[in-house]
Design a protein around this motif. Structure first.
Motif, PDB file in Angstrom:
ATOM      1  N   UNK A   1       0.854  -1.199   0.000  1.00 48.90           N
ATOM      2  CA  UNK A   1       0.000   0.000   0.000  1.00 48.90           C
ATOM      3  C   UNK A   1       0.883   1.240   0.000  1.00 48.90           C
ATOM      4  N   UNK A   2       1.206   1.709  -1.178  1.00 43.87           N
ATOM      5  CA  UNK A   2       2.147   2.818  -1.321  1.00 43.87           C
ATOM      6  C   UNK A   2       1.606   4.118  -0.747  1.00 43.87           C
ATOM      7  N   UNK A   3       0.352   4.441  -0.978  1.00 42.20           N
ATOM      8  CA  UNK A   3      -0.196   5.717  -0.512  1.00 42.20           C
ATOM      9  C   UNK A   3      -0.182   5.791   1.012  1.00 42.20           C
ATOM     10  N   UNK A   4      -0.607   4.721   1.668  1.00 40.31           N
ATOM     11  CA  UNK A   4      -0.613   4.700   3.132  1.00 40.31           C
ATOM     12  C   UNK A   4       0.812   4.736   3.677  1.00 40.31           C
ATOM     13  N   UNK A   5       1.717   4.025   3.021  1.00 43.49           N
ATOM     14  CA  UNK A   5       3.119   4.024   3.460  1.00 43.49           C
ATOM     15  C   UNK A   5       3.727   5.415   3.330  1.00 43.49           C
ATOM     16  N   UNK A   6       3.439   6.115   2.237  1.00 42.09           N
ATOM     17  CA  UNK A   6       3.993   7.456   2.039  1.00 42.09           C
ATOM     18  C   UNK A   6       3.448   8.436   3.080  1.00 42.09           C
ATOM     19  N   UNK A   7       2.165   8.301   3.403  1.00 41.77           N
ATOM     20  CA  UNK A   7       1.564   9.195   4.402  1.00 41.77           C
ATOM     21  C   UNK A   7       2.169   8.944   5.787  1.00 41.77           C
ATOM     22  N   UNK A   8       2.301   7.694   6.168  1.00 44.77           N
ATOM     23  CA  UNK A   8       2.889   7.363   7.467  1.00 44.77           C
ATOM     24  C   UNK A   8       4.363   7.752   7.532  1.00 44.77           C
ATOM     25  N   UNK A   9       5.069   7.594   6.427  1.00 47.87           N
ATOM     26  CA  UNK A   9       6.483   7.961   6.374  1.00 47.87           C
ATOM     27  C   UNK A   9       6.666   9.464   6.574  1.00 47.87           C
ATOM     28  N   UNK A  10       5.824  10.245   5.914  1.00 45.48           N
ATOM     29  CA  UNK A  10       5.901  11.701   6.039  1.00 45.48           C
ATOM     30  C   UNK A  10       5.604  12.130   7.478  1.00 45.48           C
ATOM     31  N   UNK A  11       4.605  11.510   8.100  1.00 45.17           N
ATOM     32  CA  UNK A  11       4.264  11.842   9.482  1.00 45.17           C
ATOM     33  C   UNK A  11       5.417  11.481  10.419  1.00 45.17           C
ATOM     34  N   UNK A  12       6.037  10.329  10.217  1.00 37.17           N
ATOM     35  CA  UNK A  12       7.173   9.918  11.053  1.00 37.17           C
ATOM     36  C   UNK A  12       8.332  10.897  10.901  1.00 37.17           C
ATOM     37  N   UNK A  13       8.597  11.329   9.682  1.00 38.91           N
ATOM     38  CA  UNK A  13       9.698  12.271   9.444  1.00 38.91           C
ATOM     39  C   UNK A  13       9.443  13.602  10.143  1.00 38.91           C
ATOM     40  N   UNK A  14       8.224  14.112  10.043  1.00 36.69           N
ATOM     41  CA  UNK A  14       7.890  15.390  10.688  1.00 36.69           C
ATOM     42  C   UNK A  14       8.013  15.255  12.207  1.00 36.69           C
TER      43      UNK A  14
END
Length: 135
Positions: free
Chosen positions: A96-109
């Motif tokens: 699930x690329x979209x969910x992974x990208x959203x969670x990744x961005x939140x973790x980075x912030x």
């Protein structure tokens, strides 16, 4: 030219397949008969398996950065970042690329904010430690 055919369900001591069961010898339990005394077919529900495969080029999960933030900077924001890093890893594994990208961005912030909060707190601690020792 009639050929002699072997019986469909051989029985007896010289049977070819000793495990073959003749349909007439099957007795049904009364619990599997419907109201007209006809046999009922019981079928298991289908099992659906996920057909998604892991992403060939996964989104970064920032797991090490989250661990660093948790241990060295800000435990609250670091734990939240760890949660999102694990969610990113799980979404990558599920494809699930979209969910992974959203969670990744939140973790980075959360990691960036945690490091900034940790640096500010450390700087304030050192400043007040030096200031209070002089006075």
């Amino acid at each position: 030219m009639a050929q002699a055919s072997s019986p469909l369900y051989p029985q007896g001591d010289n049977a070819e397949n000793p495990h073959a069961i003749h349909p007439d010898s099957v007795q049904l339990n009364t619990q599997v008969l419907n109201h007209q005394d006809e046999p009922v077919v019981i079928v298991q529900p289908p099992v659906y398996q996920s057909t998604r495969t892991p992403l060939p080029d996964p989104v970064p999960d920032y797991m090490c950065y989250s661990r660093f933030t948790t241990l060295c900077c800000c435990i609250c924001l670091g734990s939240a970042a760890l949660h999102y890093s694990r969610a990113t890893r799980k979404a990558n594994g599920a494809g699930q690329r979209a969910e992974a990208a959203e969670n990744s961005q939140t973790a980075l912030i959360l990691n960036h904010v945690g490091v900034v909060v940790g640096l500010i707190c450390t700087g304030l601690y050192i400043y007040f430690k030096i200031y209070l020792e002089k006075n």
